[in-house]
Design a protein around this motif. Sequence first.
Motif, PDB file in Angstrom:
ATOM      1  N   THR A 119       0.850  -1.194   0.000  1.00 28.12           N
ATOM      2  CA  THR A 119       0.000   0.000   0.000  1.00 28.12           C
ATOM      3  C   THR A 119       0.879   1.235   0.000  1.00 28.12           C
ATOM      4  O   THR A 119       1.787   1.362   0.831  1.00 28.12           O
ATOM      5  CB  THR A 119      -0.918   0.015   1.236  1.00 28.12           C
ATOM      6  N   ASN A 120       0.595   2.168  -0.924  1.00 27.16           N
ATOM      7  CA  ASN A 120       1.496   3.311  -1.088  1.00 27.16           C
ATOM      8  C   ASN A 120       0.874   4.666  -0.781  1.00 27.16           C
ATOM      9  O   ASN A 120       1.555   5.688  -0.876  1.00 27.16           O
ATOM     10  CB  ASN A 120       2.075   3.330  -2.504  1.00 27.16           C
ATOM     11  N   THR A 121      -0.427   4.710  -0.420  1.00 26.04           N
ATOM     12  CA  THR A 121      -1.051   6.011  -0.155  1.00 26.04           C
ATOM     13  C   THR A 121      -1.586   6.139   1.267  1.00 26.04           C
ATOM     14  O   THR A 121      -1.536   7.220   1.862  1.00 26.04           O
ATOM     15  CB  THR A 121      -2.197   6.280  -1.143  1.00 26.04           C
ATOM     16  N   VAL A 122      -2.132   5.046   1.822  1.00 25.44           N
ATOM     17  CA  VAL A 122      -2.679   5.065   3.182  1.00 25.44           C
ATOM     18  C   VAL A 122      -2.302   3.756   3.868  1.00 25.44           C
ATOM     19  O   VAL A 122      -1.773   2.839   3.237  1.00 25.44           O
ATOM     20  CB  VAL A 122      -4.219   5.208   3.176  1.00 25.44           C
ATOM     21  N   GLU A 176       4.386   1.887   2.306  1.00 28.64           N
ATOM     22  CA  GLU A 176       5.260   2.967   1.878  1.00 28.64           C
ATOM     23  C   GLU A 176       5.501   3.901   3.059  1.00 28.64           C
ATOM     24  O   GLU A 176       4.597   4.182   3.851  1.00 28.64           O
ATOM     25  CB  GLU A 176       4.612   3.725   0.721  1.00 28.64           C
ATOM     26  N   THR A 179       3.095   6.691   4.057  1.00 25.13           N
ATOM     27  CA  THR A 179       1.817   6.387   4.720  1.00 25.13           C
ATOM     28  C   THR A 179       1.948   6.460   6.233  1.00 25.13           C
ATOM     29  O   THR A 179       0.942   6.634   6.932  1.00 25.13           O
ATOM     30  CB  THR A 179       1.312   4.986   4.322  1.00 25.13           C
ATOM     31  N   CYS A 182       2.156  10.680   6.920  1.00 22.82           N
ATOM     32  CA  CYS A 182       1.004  11.540   6.633  1.00 22.82           C
ATOM     33  C   CYS A 182       0.088  11.567   7.857  1.00 22.82           C
ATOM     34  O   CYS A 182      -0.446  10.524   8.261  1.00 22.82           O
ATOM     35  CB  CYS A 182       0.247  11.013   5.423  1.00 22.82           C
ATOM     36  N   THR A 213      11.373   5.878   1.618  1.00 22.52           N
ATOM     37  CA  THR A 213      11.171   6.835   0.533  1.00 22.52           C
ATOM     38  C   THR A 213      12.425   7.028  -0.301  1.00 22.52           C
ATOM     39  O   THR A 213      12.345   7.348  -1.489  1.00 22.52           O
ATOM     40  CB  THR A 213      10.725   8.195   1.115  1.00 22.52           C
ATOM     41  N   GLY A 223       1.708   1.261  -8.308  1.00 21.08           N
ATOM     42  CA  GLY A 223       0.537   1.364  -7.443  1.00 21.08           C
ATOM     43  C   GLY A 223       0.386   0.217  -6.466  1.00 21.08           C
ATOM     44  O   GLY A 223       1.146  -0.759  -6.489  1.00 21.08           O
ATOM     45  N   SER A 224      -0.615   0.333  -5.593  1.00 23.24           N
ATOM     46  CA  SER A 224      -0.874  -0.670  -4.571  1.00 23.24           C
ATOM     47  C   SER A 224      -1.369  -1.969  -5.196  1.00 23.24           C
ATOM     48  O   SER A 224      -1.895  -1.985  -6.316  1.00 23.24           O
ATOM     49  CB  SER A 224      -1.922  -0.141  -3.584  1.00 23.24           C
ATOM     50  N   VAL A 241      -8.575   1.605  -6.886  1.00 25.40           N
ATOM     51  CA  VAL A 241      -8.135   2.976  -7.098  1.00 25.40           C
ATOM     52  C   VAL A 241      -9.341   3.839  -7.431  1.00 25.40           C
ATOM     53  O   VAL A 241     -10.177   3.468  -8.265  1.00 25.40           O
ATOM     54  CB  VAL A 241      -7.075   3.059  -8.225  1.00 25.40           C
TER      55      VAL A 241
END
Length: 285
Positions: A119-122, A176, A179, A182, A213, A223-224, A241
């Motif tokens: 998972t790369n955003t959350v 990631e 995540t 943030c 990072t 992407g995830s 997505v």
Amino acid sequence: MTGQGSQRGDGPEPYGADDEESAGVLRTVGRVVKTCRERKGLTQAELGTAIGYSEEQVSSVERGRRAPSPTFLESADQVLDTGGLLTGLKKDVEHARYPKKVRDLAKLEAEAVEICAYTNTVIDGLLQTPDYARALYGMRRPPFAEEEMERLVAARMARQEIFDRQPAPVFSFVQEEVTLRCPVGGRMVMRKQLERLLEFGQRRNVEIQVMPTDREDHAGLAGSLQLLRLGAGDTIGHNEVQLISRVICAPKEIQVLEICYGIIRAQALTPGESLAFIERMLGET
């Protein structure tokens, strides 16, 4: 959900033609409620008065147009003297409240002997705290109604029951680094989330890794992804997505995802290094 005053409001009517499974469950529950009420010799208005609901609300439940709350079923069980029959329907109704894509994913996860996710955003949904999930859904634009948001949070938390399944599946997560940094929901929400990651990371069947990072070579930039290895031997992929949730079954596509995930794990910090990294971040948060 219960509201203010003597009459309670149950869930909304979110079940359309594309979710016949949920609609079928609610119709069946409604018929059971109606049969029990008629056997007791009560009208809809009389039952509603006895349990704190309006006649229209009872009618909507019996017609399968409205999902009865746990309070509705518990109270009706007592008034109609069904010996736990109506109370026993709470789990079925709870699952019917969840969005179809969540139920479909939960079914696949329930069959899995191994679940792998990058998972790369959350934070991955299976690892999220309720407050973190609520903060994520609260950022959605256009915004969800409060009741819909709580329904989605409940659905996400219900998926986490898989951690207590016996025999327990094996879990591999790669998060990631961004995540973890943030501040979703604010400082305290993020602290609790980092503590949750450390808690899960101590389980013998769970490995959590962090992708730094500063990695120059990174196989996850597309992407995830999620891989579910099922008990029958098959492997299923899943990707989500924006408004698209896709289950991947084609062997060639699964092969690509498996190769990609293997490289991602090799490029990430080891599980031990990752937990130490998360502990440092918790101290800084």
